[in-house]
Design an enzyme around this catalytic site. Structure first.
Site, PDB file in Angstrom:
ATOM      1  N   TYR A 218     -54.495  23.629 -22.039  1.00 50.95           N
ATOM      2  CA  TYR A 218     -55.421  22.677 -22.669  1.00 50.95           C
ATOM      3  C   TYR A 218     -54.923  22.267 -24.047  1.00 50.95           C
ATOM      4  O   TYR A 218     -54.757  21.080 -24.332  1.00 50.95           O
ATOM      5  CB  TYR A 218     -56.831  23.293 -22.782  1.00 50.95           C
TER       6      TYR A 218
ATOM      7  N   LYS B 222     -53.522  18.716 -25.522  1.00 50.28           N
ATOM      8  CA  LYS B 222     -54.168  18.054 -26.671  1.00 50.28           C
ATOM      9  C   LYS B 222     -53.146  17.822 -27.789  1.00 50.28           C
ATOM     10  O   LYS B 222     -53.158  16.783 -28.451  1.00 50.28           O
ATOM     11  CB  LYS B 222     -55.338  18.892 -27.201  1.00 50.28           C
TER      12      LYS B 222
ATOM     13  N   PHE C 191     -70.245  15.831 -23.879  1.00 48.40           N
ATOM     14  CA  PHE C 191     -71.039  16.550 -24.894  1.00 48.40           C
ATOM     15  C   PHE C 191     -70.960  15.877 -26.272  1.00 48.40           C
ATOM     16  O   PHE C 191     -71.976  15.404 -26.808  1.00 48.40           O
ATOM     17  CB  PHE C 191     -70.516  17.995 -24.933  1.00 48.40           C
TER      18      PHE C 191
ATOM     19  N   LYS D  27     -69.399  26.368 -21.141  1.00 44.69           N
ATOM     20  CA  LYS D  27     -68.851  26.792 -22.429  1.00 44.69           C
ATOM     21  C   LYS D  27     -69.689  27.952 -22.986  1.00 44.69           C
ATOM     22  O   LYS D  27     -70.868  28.081 -22.656  1.00 44.69           O
ATOM     23  CB  LYS D  27     -68.850  25.604 -23.418  1.00 44.69           C
TER      24      LYS D  27
ATOM     25  N   THR E 291     -58.163  18.693 -31.759  1.00 39.88           N
ATOM     26  CA  THR E 291     -58.848  19.989 -31.859  1.00 39.88           C
ATOM     27  C   THR E 291     -58.059  20.944 -32.745  1.00 39.88           C
ATOM     28  O   THR E 291     -56.835  20.817 -32.860  1.00 39.88           O
ATOM     29  CB  THR E 291     -59.017  20.610 -30.448  1.00 39.88           C
ATOM     30  N   ASP E 292     -58.752  21.920 -33.329  1.00 35.57           N
ATOM     31  CA  ASP E 292     -58.046  22.937 -34.128  1.00 35.57           C
ATOM     32  C   ASP E 292     -57.135  23.800 -33.258  1.00 35.57           C
ATOM     33  O   ASP E 292     -56.226  24.451 -33.758  1.00 35.57           O
ATOM     34  CB  ASP E 292     -59.038  23.814 -34.917  1.00 35.57           C
ATOM     35  N   GLU E 293     -57.380  23.779 -31.935  1.00 33.72           N
ATOM     36  CA  GLU E 293     -56.580  24.641 -31.051  1.00 33.72           C
ATOM     37  C   GLU E 293     -55.117  24.224 -31.009  1.00 33.72           C
ATOM     38  O   GLU E 293     -54.260  24.995 -30.568  1.00 33.72           O
ATOM     39  CB  GLU E 293     -57.181  24.659 -29.641  1.00 33.72           C
TER      40      GLU E 293
ATOM     41  N   PHE F 279     -62.640  10.246 -27.206  1.00 30.10           N
ATOM     42  CA  PHE F 279     -63.076  11.619 -26.909  1.00 30.10           C
ATOM     43  C   PHE F 279     -62.591  12.082 -25.531  1.00 30.10           C
ATOM     44  O   PHE F 279     -62.509  13.287 -25.294  1.00 30.10           O
ATOM     45  CB  PHE F 279     -64.614  11.715 -26.873  1.00 30.10           C
TER      46      PHE F 279
ATOM     47  N   LYS G 261     -65.115   8.260 -16.985  1.00 28.49           N
ATOM     48  CA  LYS G 261     -64.859   8.408 -15.540  1.00 28.49           C
ATOM     49  C   LYS G 261     -65.999   9.122 -14.832  1.00 28.49           C
ATOM     50  O   LYS G 261     -66.094   9.084 -13.610  1.00 28.49           O
ATOM     51  CB  LYS G 261     -63.558   9.214 -15.386  1.00 28.49           C
TER      52      LYS G 261
ATOM     53  N   ARG H  91     -59.436  36.530 -21.331  1.00 24.92           N
ATOM     54  CA  ARG H  91     -58.772  35.279 -20.947  1.00 24.92           C
ATOM     55  C   ARG H  91     -57.270  35.450 -21.180  1.00 24.92           C
ATOM     56  O   ARG H  91     -56.866  36.021 -22.201  1.00 24.92           O
ATOM     57  CB  ARG H  91     -59.342  34.163 -21.830  1.00 24.92           C
ATOM     58  N   LYS H  92     -56.437  34.965 -20.259  1.00 24.61           N
ATOM     59  CA  LYS H  92     -54.978  35.033 -20.441  1.00 24.61           C
ATOM     60  C   LYS H  92     -54.586  34.270 -21.702  1.00 24.61           C
ATOM     61  O   LYS H  92     -55.054  33.134 -21.903  1.00 24.61           O
ATOM     62  CB  LYS H  92     -54.278  34.369 -19.264  1.00 24.61           C
ATOM     63  N   GLY H  93     -53.728  34.882 -22.513  1.00 22.75           N
ATOM     64  CA  GLY H  93     -53.206  34.194 -23.709  1.00 22.75           C
ATOM     65  C   GLY H  93     -54.286  33.831 -24.718  1.00 22.75           C
ATOM     66  O   GLY H  93     -54.131  32.864 -25.469  1.00 22.75           O
ATOM     67  N   HIS H  94     -55.366  34.592 -24.744  1.00 29.16           N
ATOM     68  CA  HIS H  94     -56.535  34.246 -25.562  1.00 29.16           C
ATOM     69  C   HIS H  94     -56.182  34.189 -27.060  1.00 29.16           C
ATOM     70  O   HIS H  94     -55.830  35.213 -27.648  1.00 29.16           O
ATOM     71  CB  HIS H  94     -57.626  35.310 -25.328  1.00 29.16           C
TER      72      HIS H  94
HETATM   73  N1  LIG Z   1     -66.289  20.861 -27.433  1.00 24.75           N
HETATM   74  C1  LIG Z   1     -65.596  21.329 -28.467  1.00 24.75           C
HETATM   75  O1  LIG Z   1     -65.941  22.371 -29.045  1.00 24.75           O
HETATM   76  C2  LIG Z   1     -64.392  20.598 -28.960  1.00 24.75           C
HETATM   77  C3  LIG Z   1     -63.722  21.105 -30.085  1.00 24.75           C
HETATM   78  C4  LIG Z   1     -62.612  20.405 -30.558  1.00 24.75           C
HETATM   79  C5  LIG Z   1     -62.212  19.230 -29.961  1.00 24.75           C
HETATM   80  N2  LIG Z   1     -62.868  18.768 -28.878  1.00 24.75           N
HETATM   81  C6  LIG Z   1     -62.405  17.504 -28.263  1.00 24.75           C
HETATM   82  O2  LIG Z   1     -63.484  16.591 -28.319  1.00 24.75           O
HETATM   83  C7  LIG Z   1     -63.443  15.716 -27.182  1.00 24.75           C
HETATM   84  C8  LIG Z   1     -64.766  15.744 -26.459  1.00 24.75           C
HETATM   85  O3  LIG Z   1     -65.050  17.098 -26.075  1.00 24.75           O
HETATM   86  P1  LIG Z   1     -66.365  17.448 -25.255  1.00 24.75           P
HETATM   87  O4  LIG Z   1     -66.650  18.868 -25.484  1.00 24.75           O
HETATM   88  O5  LIG Z   1     -67.422  16.427 -25.508  1.00 24.75           O
HETATM   89  O6  LIG Z   1     -65.814  17.267 -23.760  1.00 24.75           O
HETATM   90  P2  LIG Z   1     -66.610  17.089 -22.400  1.00 24.75           P
HETATM   91  O7  LIG Z   1     -65.788  17.811 -21.381  1.00 24.75           O
HETATM   92  O8  LIG Z   1     -68.049  17.440 -22.559  1.00 24.75           O
HETATM   93  O9  LIG Z   1     -66.548  15.518 -22.133  1.00 24.75           O
HETATM   94  C9  LIG Z   1     -65.392  14.854 -21.742  1.00 24.75           C
HETATM   95  C10 LIG Z   1     -65.788  13.492 -21.226  1.00 24.75           C
HETATM   96  O10 LIG Z   1     -64.586  12.774 -20.879  1.00 24.75           O
HETATM   97  C11 LIG Z   1     -64.775  12.161 -19.619  1.00 24.75           C
HETATM   98  N3  LIG Z   1     -63.459  12.026 -18.979  1.00 24.75           N
HETATM   99  C12 LIG Z   1     -62.664  13.041 -18.547  1.00 24.75           C
HETATM  100  N4  LIG Z   1     -61.553  12.529 -17.990  1.00 24.75           N
HETATM  101  C13 LIG Z   1     -61.636  11.173 -18.096  1.00 24.75           C
HETATM  102  C14 LIG Z   1     -60.781  10.099 -17.724  1.00 24.75           C
HETATM  103  N5  LIG Z   1     -59.616  10.328 -17.105  1.00 24.75           N
HETATM  104  N6  LIG Z   1     -61.177   8.843 -17.995  1.00 24.75           N
HETATM  105  C15 LIG Z   1     -62.366   8.612 -18.621  1.00 24.75           C
HETATM  106  N7  LIG Z   1     -63.221   9.580 -18.976  1.00 24.75           N
HETATM  107  C16 LIG Z   1     -62.851  10.854 -18.722  1.00 24.75           C
HETATM  108  C17 LIG Z   1     -65.708  13.096 -18.865  1.00 24.75           C
HETATM  109  O11 LIG Z   1     -66.358  12.433 -17.791  1.00 24.75           O
HETATM  110  C18 LIG Z   1     -66.654  13.532 -19.967  1.00 24.75           C
HETATM  111  O12 LIG Z   1     -67.727  12.630 -20.096  1.00 24.75           O
HETATM  112  C19 LIG Z   1     -62.263  16.196 -26.329  1.00 24.75           C
HETATM  113  O13 LIG Z   1     -61.154  15.386 -26.607  1.00 24.75           O
HETATM  114  C20 LIG Z   1     -62.027  17.614 -26.809  1.00 24.75           C
HETATM  115  O14 LIG Z   1     -60.669  17.996 -26.647  1.00 24.75           O
HETATM  116  C21 LIG Z   1     -63.944  19.424 -28.346  1.00 24.75           C
END
Ligand SMILES: NC(=O)c1ccc[n+]([C@@H]2O[C@H](COP(=O)([O-])OP(=O)(O)OC[C@H]3O[C@@H](n4cnc5c(N)ncnc54)[C@H](O)[C@@H]3O)[C@@H](O)[C@H]2O)c1
Length: 335
Positions: A158, A162, A20, A197, A134-136, A90, A45, A282-285
């Site tokens: 999660y 992180k 995303f 999501k 992440t802020d989490e 990412f 991947k 959700r558990k532990g929300h």
């Molecule tokens: N979505 C949010 O609201 C949010 C908020 C804060 C932080 N983040 C962080 O931002 C980053 C991206 O989030 P997102 O929502 O785009 O996630 P996503 O789940 O949409 O995308 C994750 C991507 O990583 C790839 N991937 C997973 N495991 C892999 C591996 N072992 N090797 C190579 N590629 C792999 C997946 O194929 C996918 O394309 C993450 O690190 C997440 O923790 C996301």
């Protein structure tokens, strides 16, 4: 060509670039508003969350390459690091509910994968490593907002994975002097968001005339950040941030899940009584997340530009117009 050749474009390795946020980063940086002096290799991947279609727009652009592979594969990662100047990381397992069902893949990808990458980056002499956290990682806060100096108190598998990766990344700065920069952002929303999501799940359910599942009392609060603003923040950190520093990135729109649901119902023309189903929490929300963004605002000039009403309306419209993108994903994931 060597790394010190300033006349050639900067070569960035983007992990998780088919997901995303990563795909939006790649589309933006290689697009007309991008810096123009970069080449990007995506390493992904292609897990259930990775979608090659997210990169269709840039597939034929000069300077773009795609490698399908695992960030936990030291041989592949070592080879790629030697060919790149910077990393924007990412790739992660990103869904809290899945981590509650089973955390092993979260530890493997988020912790072991990040260590594999950053160790290879250090050994190859990569110039800058931007780690997307992440802020989490801060836990949950009832009042006020976290500055970057707040201790990490993550609660879910999660966010704990992180937090571990965030600390491993920073340790490579303190121990080895690697230029590591960490961003901790709030909840992102926008187009191309996997429909497990909350925002895309609710939109797509409502567009199909289905109910939406609201956790607990609906009082959990999140700060919403449009992906355009997140990418803006990441680019400021990559190009102007300082080594070893953490930068919070927020959107400035705090909403309870109940308030968010009300806005989504309105945008999709549905009503509360027939469309909302309260489900077991959700558990532990975590109750509330809130990042203090003073540092990135004052130091790097970050300002979120997309107001939530406009961003949400555009997002709903995108899901209306792009059923071919999300319908197969929902079917495959049985959502
Ligand atoms: N979505 C949010 O609201 C949010 C908020 C804060 C932080 N983040 C962080 O931002 C980053 C991206 O989030 P997102 O929502 O785009 O996630 P996503 O789940 O949409 O995308 C994750 C991507 O990583 C790839 N991937 C997973 N495991 C892999 C591996 N072992 N090797 C190579 N590629 C792999 C997946 O194929 C996918 O394309 C993450 O690190 C997440 O923790 C996301």
């Amino acid at each position: 060509m060597t790394r010190s050749d300033a006349s050639r474009p900067t070569r960035i390795l983007v992990t998780g670039g088919a997901g995303f946020i990563g795909s939006h980063y790649v589309r933006t940086v290689l697009g007309p508003q991008g810096p123009g002096d970069v080449e990007i290799t995506v390493l992904d991947k292609l897990t259930y969350a990775g979608n090659p279609a997210n990169l269709d727009e840039v597939r034929d652009r000069p300077g773009f390459a795609f490698v399908q592979g695992d960030i936990c594969d030291p041989e592949l990662v070592g080879k790629l690091m030697a060919e790149h100047d910077q990393v924007v990381h990412f790739a992660a397992e990103s869904h809290v509910d899945r981590s509650i069902d089973g955390g092993a893949e979260f530890v493997r990808t988020n912790v072991v994968g990040t260590h594999t990458l950053i160790d290879a980056a250090h050994r190859a002499g990569v110039k800058t490593f931007v780690h997307i956290s992440t802020d989490e990682v801060y836990g949950s806060i009832d009042e006020g907002s976290w500055p970057e100096t707040h201790p990490l108190e993550p609660n879910s598998p999660y966010s704990s994975a992180k937090a571990s990766s965030d600390l491993i990344a920073l340790s490579y700065h303190r121990t080895h002097g690697l230029d590591v920069r960490v961003t901790r952002c709030s909840n992102n929303y926008g187009h191309h968001h996997f429909p497990e999501k909350v925002i895309p799940l609710f939109i797509t359910n409502l567009l199909d005339g289905k109910k939406v599942p609201l956790y607990g009392d609906g009082g959990n609060v999140r700060d919403w950040l449009h992906i355009d603003d997140h990418v803006q923040g990441i680019e400021l950190v990559r190009t102007k941030g300082r080594a070893g520093q953490v930068y919070n990135i927020g959107g400035g729109t705090e909403l309870s899940n109940k308030e968010l649901t009300g806005l989504l119902l309105e945008a999709c023309g549905a009503d509360w009584d027939t469309s909302v189903e309260y489900v077991t929490d959700r558990k532990g929300h975590d109750r509330r997340y809130s990042v203090d963004c003073t540092k990135i605002r004052t130091e790097l000039g970050y300002e979120p530009r997309k107001d939530f009403a406009t961003g949400l309306a555009e997002t709903v419209q995108w899901y209306r117009d792009n059923r071919a993108w999300w319908e197969p994903l929902k079917e495959r994931a049985a959502l």
